[in-house]
Design a protein around this motif. Structure first.
Motif, short mmCIF file in Angstrom:
data_model
loop_
_atom_site.label_atom_id
_atom_site.label_comp_id
_atom_site.label_asym_id
_atom_site.label_seq_id
_atom_site.Cartn_x
_atom_site.Cartn_y
_atom_site.Cartn_z
N HIS A 280 -32.44 -4.88 -88.87
CA HIS A 280 -32.23 -3.76 -89.79
C HIS A 280 -31.23 -2.75 -89.22
CE1 HIS A 280 -35.04 -5.06 -92.73
NE2 HIS A 280 -36.13 -4.82 -92.03
N ALA A 281 -31.34 -2.47 -87.93
CA ALA A 281 -30.42 -1.51 -87.32
C ALA A 281 -28.98 -2.03 -87.38
CB ALA A 281 -30.84 -1.26 -85.87
N PHE A 282 -28.80 -3.31 -87.09
CA PHE A 282 -27.47 -3.91 -87.13
C PHE A 282 -26.89 -3.86 -88.55
CE2 PHE A 282 -24.52 -7.37 -87.77
CZ PHE A 282 -23.78 -7.41 -86.60
N ALA A 283 -27.71 -4.29 -89.52
CA ALA A 283 -27.23 -4.35 -90.91
C ALA A 283 -26.96 -2.96 -91.46
CB ALA A 283 -28.26 -5.07 -91.78
N THR A 284 -27.82 -2.00 -91.13
CA THR A 284 -27.61 -0.63 -91.61
C THR A 284 -26.31 -0.06 -91.06
OG1 THR A 284 -29.99 -0.22 -91.80
CG2 THR A 284 -28.55 1.72 -91.62
N SER A 285 -26.04 -0.32 -89.79
CA SER A 285 -24.80 0.15 -89.18
C SER A 285 -23.59 -0.51 -89.84
CB SER A 285 -24.81 -0.16 -87.68
OG SER A 285 -23.58 0.18 -87.09
N GLN A 286 -23.70 -1.80 -90.12
CA GLN A 286 -22.61 -2.55 -90.73
C GLN A 286 -22.28 -2.01 -92.13
OE1 GLN A 286 -23.56 -6.68 -91.60
NE2 GLN A 286 -21.54 -7.35 -90.92
N VAL A 287 -23.31 -1.80 -92.94
CA VAL A 287 -23.09 -1.30 -94.29
C VAL A 287 -22.63 0.15 -94.27
CG1 VAL A 287 -24.21 -0.80 -96.49
CG2 VAL A 287 -24.73 -2.93 -95.30
#
Length: 326
Positions: free
Chosen positions: A110-117
């Motif tokens: 979730h942290a990775f995806a949130t940062s990416q978006v």
């Protein structure tokens, strides 16, 4: 021969889809900063969202064959990410839950995806963000409908029916009790749900109140209500939103929610409020995708067990006077 405008649109959407897949990293052997394949990442997210998920339900959610899911689940269990437990309702079925390691893995995803978006959204104006959200949601729903219609033609269609339907109180209460049992809610919670619904349906004929059921082969598999009276004038209360376990991840919840929110917009409510509690991440994602924002959270015991209660609010897209000029 020059392609038609429709053909050009299709080619452009296909090109954009390929670019999206590449930019999100789905062509890489692993995904979201983990050492896991994309299918494993998606499986962990679905299991986190529905801790009582079975392998069969995971097949439906991910659109994969049973044999593929069986191998995937075995790898996740062997890797220490997931555990299998016998279902209380069916000894043959295994419920899938995350281990402590699995919870850490999903948090990192979730942290990775949130940062990416978030990084991508900083390059878009506010209006552009809403356009992206609306477009992606509409497009993925259409793709899902096409896939399920073609791949599951023997399964009866689910219809969304407005108004009270015989058995609604009992089925909604049953689905709530089954889902929330996993967090320790028991007889007190079930009685509160049943009593609240029984009281509400006596007011259902009033134009500010609404109730919708998802029905498959005559059986209710989901419910949602809008109570337009208990919070005050101009405020809608979204209540009793629940989908049967076998339907989660298949779009039934999205359809119920959209009908309820369309009713709110037509009726002219300035805001729609809902109460839930921390930890129901799949529901939160659905709420936020439909314009709700978290405005308050605090400990509470209104359902018999102490949880961190959360209040979400969705504001009307435009003032009621603009929607209903006189």
């Amino acid at each position: 021969m020059r392609p038609s405008q429709s053909d050009e649109t299709i080619l452009s959407i296909r090109d954009a889809s390929r670019r999206l897949v590449r930019e999100l990293g789905f062509l890489e052997p692993t995904l979201a900063g983990t050492n896991l394949a994309p299918s494993a990442v998606h499986a962990l997210i679905e299991i986190e969202a529905s801790p009582s998920l079975t392998a069969g339900s995971l097949c439906t959610a991910l659109g994969l064959e049973k044999s593929s899911i069986s191998r995937l689940v075995r790898k996740l269990v062997d890797a220490g990410e997931v555990r299998e437990e016998s279902s209380s309702g069916d000894g043959r079925a295994k419920c899938l839950t995350l281990t402590a390691q699995g919870q850490d893995t999903v948090a990192a995803i979730h942290a990775f995806a949130t940062s990416q978006v978030s990084a991508a959204l900083t390059r878009l104006p506010g209006v552009g963000r809403e356009t992206v959200l609306a477009g992606l949601r509409t497009y993925t729903d259409a793709l899902h409908a096409g896939r399920t219609d073609a791949g599951d033609s023997d399964r009866p269609a689910i219809t969304i029916e407005s108004g009270y339907r015989s058995g609604s109180i009992g089925r909604s209460t049953e689905m709530h009790a089954a889902f929330y049992r996993r967090v320790g809610f028991g007889a007190y919670f079930e009685a509160q749900v049943a009593a609240g619904l029984a009281s509400f349906v006596q007011r259902l004929e009033r134009p500010v109140n609404g109730f919708w059921s998802a029905v498959e082969s005559g059986r209710i598999v989901g419910t949602v209500a809008i109570d337009g009276e208990d919070l005050g004038e101009g405020l809608a209360h979204l209540r009793w939103f629940i989908v049967d376990e076998g339907q989660r991840g298949g779009g039934t919840g999205r359809r119920l929610l959209r009908d309820a929110l369309s009713f709110c917009d037509r009726t002219g409510f300035a805001e729609t409020h809902l109460w839930t509690f921390r930890g129901l991440d799949a529901a939160r994602h659905l709420y936020e995708a439909n314009g709700f924002r978290l405005v308050d959270e605090q400990p509470g015991r209104q359902w018999g067990e102490e949880v961190i209660e959360q209040r979400f609010v969705r504001k009307a897209a435009q003032p009621a006077s603009a929607r209903n000029p006189s």
